[in-house]
Design a protein around this motif. Structure first.
Motif, mmCIF file in Angstrom:
data_model
loop_
_atom_site.group_PDB
_atom_site.id
_atom_site.type_symbol
_atom_site.label_atom_id
_atom_site.label_comp_id
_atom_site.label_asym_id
_atom_site.label_seq_id
_atom_site.Cartn_x
_atom_site.Cartn_y
_atom_site.Cartn_z
ATOM 1 N N ASP A 112 98.477 -104.816 60.779
ATOM 2 C CA ASP A 112 98.752 -106.195 61.149
ATOM 3 C C ASP A 112 98.577 -106.377 62.651
ATOM 4 N N VAL A 113 97.839 -107.400 63.025
ATOM 5 C CA VAL A 113 97.531 -107.614 64.435
ATOM 6 C C VAL A 113 98.784 -107.968 65.221
ATOM 7 N N ALA A 114 99.679 -108.715 64.637
ATOM 8 C CA ALA A 114 100.875 -109.161 65.361
ATOM 9 C C ALA A 114 101.902 -108.046 65.512
ATOM 10 N N SER A 115 102.213 -107.334 64.428
ATOM 11 C CA SER A 115 103.268 -106.316 64.470
ATOM 12 C C SER A 115 102.758 -104.915 64.756
ATOM 13 N N ARG A 116 101.442 -104.691 64.652
ATOM 14 C CA ARG A 116 100.846 -103.372 64.836
ATOM 15 C C ARG A 116 101.443 -102.353 63.867
ATOM 16 N N MET A 117 101.684 -102.778 62.653
ATOM 17 C CA MET A 117 102.237 -101.914 61.628
ATOM 18 C C MET A 117 101.402 -102.042 60.355
ATOM 19 N N GLY A 118 101.432 -100.969 59.550
ATOM 20 C CA GLY A 118 100.694 -100.970 58.298
ATOM 21 C C GLY A 118 101.604 -100.603 57.135
ATOM 22 N N ASN A 119 101.164 -100.916 55.935
ATOM 23 C CA ASN A 119 101.962 -100.666 54.733
ATOM 24 C C ASN A 119 101.630 -99.311 54.125
ATOM 25 N N VAL A 120 102.668 -98.691 53.598
ATOM 26 C CA VAL A 120 102.539 -97.443 52.865
ATOM 27 C C VAL A 120 103.254 -97.619 51.529
ATOM 28 N N ARG A 121 102.582 -97.273 50.434
ATOM 29 C CA ARG A 121 103.182 -97.367 49.108
ATOM 30 C C ARG A 121 103.534 -95.949 48.636
ATOM 31 N N ILE A 122 104.801 -95.765 48.253
ATOM 32 C CA ILE A 122 105.289 -94.479 47.769
ATOM 33 C C ILE A 122 105.761 -94.675 46.336
ATOM 34 N N SER A 123 105.079 -94.046 45.401
ATOM 35 C CA SER A 123 105.485 -94.130 43.993
ATOM 36 C C SER A 123 106.677 -93.213 43.769
ATOM 37 N N ILE A 124 107.616 -93.654 42.958
ATOM 38 C CA ILE A 124 108.821 -92.880 42.692
ATOM 39 C C ILE A 124 108.974 -92.681 41.191
ATOM 40 N N GLU A 125 109.743 -91.673 40.847
ATOM 41 C CA GLU A 125 110.011 -91.407 39.446
ATOM 42 C C GLU A 125 110.977 -92.451 38.885
ATOM 43 N N SER A 126 110.954 -92.592 37.577
ATOM 44 C CA SER A 126 111.813 -93.584 36.934
ATOM 45 C C SER A 126 113.280 -93.229 37.155
ATOM 46 N N ASP A 127 114.053 -94.213 37.587
ATOM 47 C CA ASP A 127 115.477 -94.006 37.843
ATOM 48 C C ASP A 127 116.197 -95.329 37.618
ATOM 49 N N THR A 171 106.587 -99.190 36.417
ATOM 50 C CA THR A 171 106.364 -98.372 37.612
ATOM 51 C C THR A 171 106.810 -99.131 38.852
ATOM 52 N N ILE A 172 107.740 -98.518 39.599
ATOM 53 C CA ILE A 172 108.291 -99.112 40.818
ATOM 54 C C ILE A 172 107.888 -98.255 42.007
ATOM 55 N N GLU A 173 107.606 -98.895 43.131
ATOM 56 C CA GLU A 173 107.193 -98.205 44.349
ATOM 57 C C GLU A 173 108.011 -98.686 45.534
ATOM 58 N N LEU A 174 107.993 -97.868 46.584
ATOM 59 C CA LEU A 174 108.583 -98.259 47.858
ATOM 60 C C LEU A 174 107.475 -98.783 48.752
ATOM 61 N N ASP A 175 107.632 -100.020 49.180
ATOM 62 C CA ASP A 175 106.680 -100.635 50.108
ATOM 63 C C ASP A 175 107.304 -100.577 51.497
ATOM 64 N N ALA A 176 106.782 -99.697 52.358
ATOM 65 C CA ALA A 176 107.368 -99.464 53.678
ATOM 66 C C ALA A 176 106.366 -99.823 54.763
ATOM 67 N N LEU A 177 106.906 -100.242 55.916
ATOM 68 C CA LEU A 177 106.095 -100.527 57.090
ATOM 69 C C LEU A 177 106.148 -99.331 58.028
ATOM 70 N N VAL A 178 104.974 -98.920 58.511
ATOM 71 C CA VAL A 178 104.863 -97.744 59.369
ATOM 72 C C VAL A 178 104.120 -98.141 60.640
ATOM 73 N N PRO A 179 104.597 -97.717 61.813
ATOM 74 C CA PRO A 179 103.848 -97.991 63.046
ATOM 75 C C PRO A 179 102.448 -97.406 62.978
ATOM 76 N N MET A 180 101.514 -98.074 63.679
ATOM 77 C CA MET A 180 100.121 -97.644 63.578
ATOM 78 C C MET A 180 99.917 -96.244 64.129
ATOM 79 N N SER A 181 100.799 -95.790 65.042
ATOM 80 C CA SER A 181 100.658 -94.434 65.578
ATOM 81 C C SER A 181 100.969 -93.375 64.534
#
Length: 435
Positions: free
Chosen positions: A321-336, A277-287
């Motif tokens: 994150d206090v320094a970057s003001r961003m948080g992580n989002v994990r998106i699961s993807i189908e096998s490819d 199982t592979i996921e996309l680990d993306a950074l998203v602004p806190m807003s």
């Protein structure tokens, strides 16, 4: 009655009588003076009365309506849409790298064991318990043979102790019988006290031999238990000489090399992606984190690919994150097959907001006081400041400023102002919400 008398001609100029006596211009005829008077009268009249009053009715400005003495312009025709609540669909674009949802590190707990055989490589799919590599186990196998001998020896000692116990029990029973007869004969005077004491000593000796046989059996049992424990340890060591996959998954890294000496602190031998199982680990602004929730659908495009992979938001970070003001989002993807660990990818997350006040993007105007729309009430334009909470490709989500059912000008611009009378025409309620 007045008469005009022309002054004499200046020296060097031809007499004015040649042009009829006119002094309008040097050498100008008299008809030029009359023409200038005519244009002066026309200019004066035009400043008092509109030019349109001179035009015949068929040439009046199109769209004008007559009053008592003048023509007034008709109201400007505008197209309006009805503000209504519906499901607002927008997208949030995020980017990051592909990672394993759960990485499994495979190593060995044996000390000073060399790798003898490697059975898998990177990219191979493995099942739980599958052997990945084998370590040298000749010493453990030799120790296991010796342990088998120790267990057999302990079993023999137990059997010998059992025989000694049976023999001691028979001897003790015989000694007790002889002792009892000696007591009877002593009472009748047939035996002396010395004989009785000897018979009693024989019975005590038989009893001590029986106890000794029992102790010997206990010792043999203890030796067998120790040998069995050693065998269990040797069996575990032999089992650990085969490096097995603790879970099913995909081999993404092979660090093991044939002949490499393995120890407890030598590090991992293999890295697996559990279940692949592979996921996309993306950074998203806190807003934008507040707009996300689990199970939102997403389209993930991997670098180098054109066809998106279907995905779903699995995890939204609970901290920023206090320094970057961003948080992580994990998106699961189908096998490819194009989805590989570490590859850059971009995702378009589809956000659904039911019950939202939706207006076309073209209805928004911007001024010195901020963003506003133009609402038509009773045929009169009213400028209304609004608060926009989200944007789509051609629609906006209005938070405050517009009430459901009001008519908003679809495309106004600078030619319609607040307070102006307009003729509103309802447009087909087509607000494209797809990107």
């Amino acid at each position: 009655m007045f008469y005009r008398r022309d002054p004499p001609d200046p020296p060097g100029l031809p007499p004015s009588a040649a042009d009829g006596g006119s002094k309008f211009g040097l050498g100008a005829p008299k008809w030029a003076f009359g023409l200038s008077v005519f244009f002066a009268l026309v200019f004066t009249a035009s400043s008092v009365m509109p030019v349109s009053s001179f035009a015949p009715p068929g040439l009046a400005r199109k769209g004008a309506r007559a009053t008592s003495n003048h023509y007034a312009p008709e109201p400007v025709s505008v197209t309006v849409v009805e503000a209504r609540r519906e499901t607002f669909v927008s997208t949030l674009v995020v980017s990051g790298s592909l990672v394993a949802r759960e990485e499994v590190v495979v190593g060995s707990e044996l000390e000073a064991a060399a790798i003898e055989e490697i059975l898998v490589d990177e990219g191979d799919k493995v099942t739980q318990g599958q052997v990945l590599a084998r370590l040298r186990s000749d010493l453990a196998q030799a120790a296991l043979v010796m342990n088998d001998a120790q267990i057999e020896r302990a079993d023999a000692m137990i059997a010998q102790a059992d025989s000694a116990i049976r023999e001691a029990e028979v001897t003790l029973r015989l000694a007790n019988n002889i002792n009892e007869r000696a007591r009877s004969l002593l009472k009748s005077g047939a035996e002396s006290m010395d004989v009785l004491e000897q018979r009693q000593a024989g019975a005590e000796t038989a009893r001590a031999r029986l106890q000794s046989a029992h102790h010997a059996r206990d010792l043999a049992l203890a030796e067998r238990s120790l040998a069995q424990a050693q065998r269990q340890d040797l069996t575990i060591r032999l089992d650990r000489s085969e490096v097995k996959a603790p879970a099913a998954g995909l081999v993404v890294q092979r660090l093991a090399q044939r002949g490499m000496l393995v120890s407890g602190d030598s590090g991992p031998l293999f890295r697996l992606i559990k279940d692949g199982t592979i996921e996309l680990d993306a950074l998203v602004p806190m807003s934008d984190l507040a707009r996300l929730e689990q199970d939102l659908q997403a389209d993930v495009v991997v670098a180098g690919a054109t066809v998106p992979i279907a995905g779903k938001v699995r995890l939204v970070a609970s901290r920023v994150d206090v320094a970057s003001r961003m948080g992580n989002v994990r998106i699961s993807i189908e096998s490819d097959e194009k989805a590989r660990i570490g590859v850059f990818a971009q995702a378009r997350i589809h956000l659904h907001r039911p019950g939202s006040m939706v207006l076309p993007l073209t209805a928004l105007l911007s001024g010195t006081e901020g963003i506003y729309v133009q609402v038509v009430k009773g045929g009169i334009v009213e400028s209304r400041p609004v608060t926009v909470s989200d944007y789509a490709a051609d629609a906006v989500r209005i938070e405050t400023g517009v009430v459901e059912g009001e008519h908003v000008i679809l495309t106004a611009g600078a030619w319609v102002r607040s307070g102006e009378q307009v003729a509103a025409t309802m447009a087909a309620q087509v607000v494209a919400l797809k990107d």
